[in-house]
Design a protein around this motif. Structure first.
Motif, PDB file in Angstrom:
ATOM      1  N   ARG A   1      62.026 100.120  17.337  1.00 22.59           N
ATOM      2  CA  ARG A   1      62.843  99.146  17.644  1.00 22.59           C
ATOM      3  C   ARG A   1      62.533  98.522  19.085  1.00 22.59           C
ATOM      4  O   ARG A   1      62.759  97.461  19.548  1.00 22.59           O
ATOM      5  CB  ARG A   1      64.414  99.606  17.774  1.00 22.59           C
ATOM      6  CG  ARG A   1      64.744  99.998  16.414  1.00 22.59           C
ATOM      7  CD  ARG A   1      66.310  99.700  16.273  1.00 22.59           C
ATOM      8  NE  ARG A   1      66.836 100.633  15.133  1.00 22.59           N
ATOM      9  CZ  ARG A   1      66.910 100.002  13.912  1.00 22.59           C
ATOM     10  NH1 ARG A   1      66.512  98.921  13.705  1.00 22.59           N
ATOM     11  NH2 ARG A   1      67.316 100.675  12.700  1.00 22.59           N
ATOM     12  N   LYS A   2      61.788  99.372  19.974  1.00 17.92           N
ATOM     13  CA  LYS A   2      61.353  99.015  21.020  1.00 17.92           C
ATOM     14  C   LYS A   2      60.079  98.151  21.176  1.00 17.92           C
ATOM     15  O   LYS A   2      59.986  97.594  22.229  1.00 17.92           O
ATOM     16  CB  LYS A   2      61.307 100.145  22.042  1.00 17.92           C
ATOM     17  CG  LYS A   2      62.511 100.983  22.100  1.00 17.92           C
ATOM     18  CD  LYS A   2      62.093 102.360  23.134  1.00 17.92           C
ATOM     19  CE  LYS A   2      63.256 103.316  23.233  1.00 17.92           C
ATOM     20  NZ  LYS A   2      63.079 104.441  23.824  1.00 17.92           N
ATOM     21  N   GLN A   3      59.494  98.178  20.132  1.00 20.46           N
ATOM     22  CA  GLN A   3      57.959  97.513  20.090  1.00 20.46           C
ATOM     23  C   GLN A   3      58.003  96.092  19.931  1.00 20.46           C
ATOM     24  O   GLN A   3      57.442  95.301  20.622  1.00 20.46           O
ATOM     25  CB  GLN A   3      57.344  98.130  18.701  1.00 20.46           C
ATOM     26  CG  GLN A   3      57.121  99.671  18.918  1.00 20.46           C
ATOM     27  CD  GLN A   3      56.721 100.141  20.241  1.00 20.46           C
ATOM     28  OE1 GLN A   3      55.806  99.712  20.778  1.00 20.46           O
ATOM     29  NE2 GLN A   3      57.545 101.009  20.771  1.00 20.46           N
ATOM     30  N   VAL A   4      59.166  95.355  19.063  1.00 16.17           N
ATOM     31  CA  VAL A   4      59.027  94.184  19.121  1.00 16.17           C
ATOM     32  C   VAL A   4      59.273  93.115  20.478  1.00 16.17           C
ATOM     33  O   VAL A   4      58.513  92.650  20.974  1.00 16.17           O
ATOM     34  CB  VAL A   4      60.123  93.577  18.052  1.00 16.17           C
ATOM     35  CG1 VAL A   4      60.231  92.112  18.094  1.00 16.17           C
ATOM     36  CG2 VAL A   4      59.838  94.224  16.616  1.00 16.17           C
ATOM     37  N   PRO A   5      60.336  93.635  21.169  1.00 15.34           N
ATOM     38  CA  PRO A   5      60.462  92.922  22.511  1.00 15.34           C
ATOM     39  C   PRO A   5      59.236  93.071  23.572  1.00 15.34           C
ATOM     40  O   PRO A   5      58.654  92.143  24.132  1.00 15.34           O
ATOM     41  CB  PRO A   5      61.943  93.373  23.107  1.00 15.34           C
ATOM     42  CG  PRO A   5      62.187  94.611  22.214  1.00 15.34           C
ATOM     43  CD  PRO A   5      61.463  94.462  21.040  1.00 15.34           C
ATOM     44  N   LEU A   6      58.792  94.229  23.512  1.00 14.00           N
ATOM     45  CA  LEU A   6      57.588  94.811  24.353  1.00 14.00           C
ATOM     46  C   LEU A   6      56.516  93.945  23.898  1.00 14.00           C
ATOM     47  O   LEU A   6      55.747  93.209  24.746  1.00 14.00           O
ATOM     48  CB  LEU A   6      57.040  96.219  24.230  1.00 14.00           C
ATOM     49  CG  LEU A   6      56.184  96.866  25.026  1.00 14.00           C
ATOM     50  CD1 LEU A   6      56.438  96.660  26.451  1.00 14.00           C
ATOM     51  CD2 LEU A   6      55.938  98.048  24.672  1.00 14.00           C
ATOM     52  N   MET A   7      56.151  93.802  22.405  1.00 12.58           N
ATOM     53  CA  MET A   7      55.128  92.975  22.069  1.00 12.58           C
ATOM     54  C   MET A   7      55.219  91.311  22.473  1.00 12.58           C
ATOM     55  O   MET A   7      54.158  90.909  22.810  1.00 12.58           O
ATOM     56  CB  MET A   7      54.693  93.319  20.689  1.00 12.58           C
ATOM     57  CG  MET A   7      54.320  94.619  20.268  1.00 12.58           C
ATOM     58  SD  MET A   7      54.511  95.030  18.542  1.00 12.58           S
ATOM     59  CE  MET A   7      53.236  94.136  17.603  1.00 12.58           C
ATOM     60  N   ARG A   8      56.419  90.882  22.240  1.00 13.69           N
ATOM     61  CA  ARG A   8      56.655  89.407  22.673  1.00 13.69           C
ATOM     62  C   ARG A   8      56.230  89.256  24.006  1.00 13.69           C
ATOM     63  O   ARG A   8      55.760  88.396  24.560  1.00 13.69           O
ATOM     64  CB  ARG A   8      57.971  89.176  22.363  1.00 13.69           C
ATOM     65  CG  ARG A   8      58.336  89.170  20.975  1.00 13.69           C
ATOM     66  CD  ARG A   8      59.227  88.264  20.231  1.00 13.69           C
ATOM     67  NE  ARG A   8      59.636  88.152  19.026  1.00 13.69           N
ATOM     68  CZ  ARG A   8      59.025  87.031  18.179  1.00 13.69           C
ATOM     69  NH1 ARG A   8      58.025  86.129  18.913  1.00 13.69           N
ATOM     70  NH2 ARG A   8      59.093  87.058  16.942  1.00 13.69           N
ATOM     71  N   ALA A   9      56.898  90.245  24.864  1.00 15.00           N
ATOM     72  CA  ALA A   9      56.496  90.106  26.293  1.00 15.00           C
ATOM     73  C   ALA A   9      54.991  89.893  26.606  1.00 15.00           C
ATOM     74  O   ALA A   9      54.620  89.395  27.347  1.00 15.00           O
ATOM     75  CB  ALA A   9      57.112  91.243  27.209  1.00 15.00           C
TER      76      ALA A   9
END
Length: 351
Positions: A325-333
């Motif tokens: 769940r933490k990966q999507v916002p991190l990857m978008r950043a």
């Protein structure tokens, strides 16, 4: 007692003694004095010392989610690079001229290869060595330009790195419905981003040049005072592919894994020196520099796809849902990260 059939075995780990016996049977290098398992990761890697003083590394290829190992291409490329004077861990041929021995294991056949041992240590935090790593990678790409050997099974481009990885992730039991939709939407956005980047450069990639797959040494006499040389190994993920992806792998390993953690000045300077080393040998076109940020997200997709494909061996907790769940916002950043003149976020690096 209940007997499992061979099809029930995901992956076995042969002992060092078993690998030594296989090596002695195939490579005419004399008796093995010592053989030990060094690492069990994407493959199983063993260190061997022979009675005659020779030192080598054996790699037992594991089942990869993508399919068969890329041995013919990897072997031919390494020999080509060695002939061009690029320091690499070259494969060692057996007496019959072939480079791999197929071992029959409970889960099926697996290929064993033997490589030269490279002395030294990774570049670590040394800015001189980091710059030399970038320079060495550029020299490797230049030397590989006239490679004319067997074709690669795999191309390091979006279909392999992004699409195939997403497909594996969607089958993972830890990826629930909302996560599947988020990852799918992110993959679509990445495709749209790459559709605007025309004429991206392709090279013959190392594929995993993250700073720990090369060792440093002092260059030979005449290379300049203090000149450091990077010698490369672990070409298991090699293949023709995107230059931007190849360069992004080093930055990917440097970046914080939390949106709450700012990128440090030390990280900025390491990236700048790495890129400076590369561009001292080869120009990186603006379109490729622009593609590095979205390639960070592509790299993360590839890693998660590899983890998903290894759940039978590594287990579901290699990629738990709370971590995913933490990966999507991190990857978008990451994919929106400005990278200007080798600086992260446009912030000048330390002097």
């Amino acid at each position: 007692m209940f007997a499992l059939n061979a099809q029930s075995i995901a992956q076995t780990t042969p002992t060092g003694e078993a690998i030594a016996q296989a090596v002695v049977s195939f490579w005419a290098l004399g008796p093995v004095k010592h053989c030990v398992l060094m690492r069990r990761g994407f493959n199983q890697v063993y260190e061997l010392h022979f009675d005659n003083g020779r030192h080598t590394i054996a790699r037992l290829s594991a089942e990869r989610p993508r399919g068969e190992p890329n041995i013919a291409y990897e072997t031919a490329l390494l020999l080509h690079l060695q002939a061009r004077g690029i320091p690499v861990a070259a494969p060692l041929a057996a007496g019959d001229g072939t480079f791999s021995l197929v071992l029959s294991l409970p889960e099926g056949p697996r290929a064993l290869m033997l490589f030269d041992f490279l002395p030294g240590d990774p570049p670590g935090e040394s800015l001189v060595d980091i710059e030399a790593t970038g320079r060495g990678l550029a020299q490797l790409h230049t030397a590989a330009q006239d490679y004319a050997g067997p074709a690669s099974r795999y191309v390091l481009d979006l279909p392999e790195l992004l699409d195939a990885s997403l497909e594996r992730m969607l089958q993972a039991p830890t990826v629930d419905g909302p996560l599947a939709r988020e990852f799918s939407a992110l993959a679509r956005d990445l495709h749209e981003r790459f559709a605007t980047l025309h004429g991206l450069t392709h090279v013959r990639c190392h594929g995993d040049c993250h700073g720990s797959n090369n060792f440093m040494s002092d260059g030979p006499h005449g290379t300049g005072e203090g000149r450091r040389v990077a010698a490369f190994f672990d070409f298991d993920d090699t293949g023709p592919g995107l230059l931007a992806y190849e360069l992004s792998v080093y930055l990917w390993v440097l970046l914080p894994r939390s949106l709450e953690t700012p990128t440090s000045a030390a990280t900025q300077e390491r990236w700048r020196r790495y890129l400076a080393g590369y561009t001292s040998v080869r120009t990186v076109p603006e379109v490729d520099l622009a593609a590095i940020a979205p390639c960070l997200a592509v790299r993360q997709f590839w890693v998660m796809g590899e983890y998903a494909g290894r759940i039978p061996v590594w287990g579901t907790q290699a990629m738990p849902t709370h971590w995913l769940r933490k990966q999507v916002p991190l990857m978008r950043a990451w994919m929106d990260m400005p990278l200007a003149d080798g600086n992260i976020g446009g912030v000048p690096a330390a002097a």
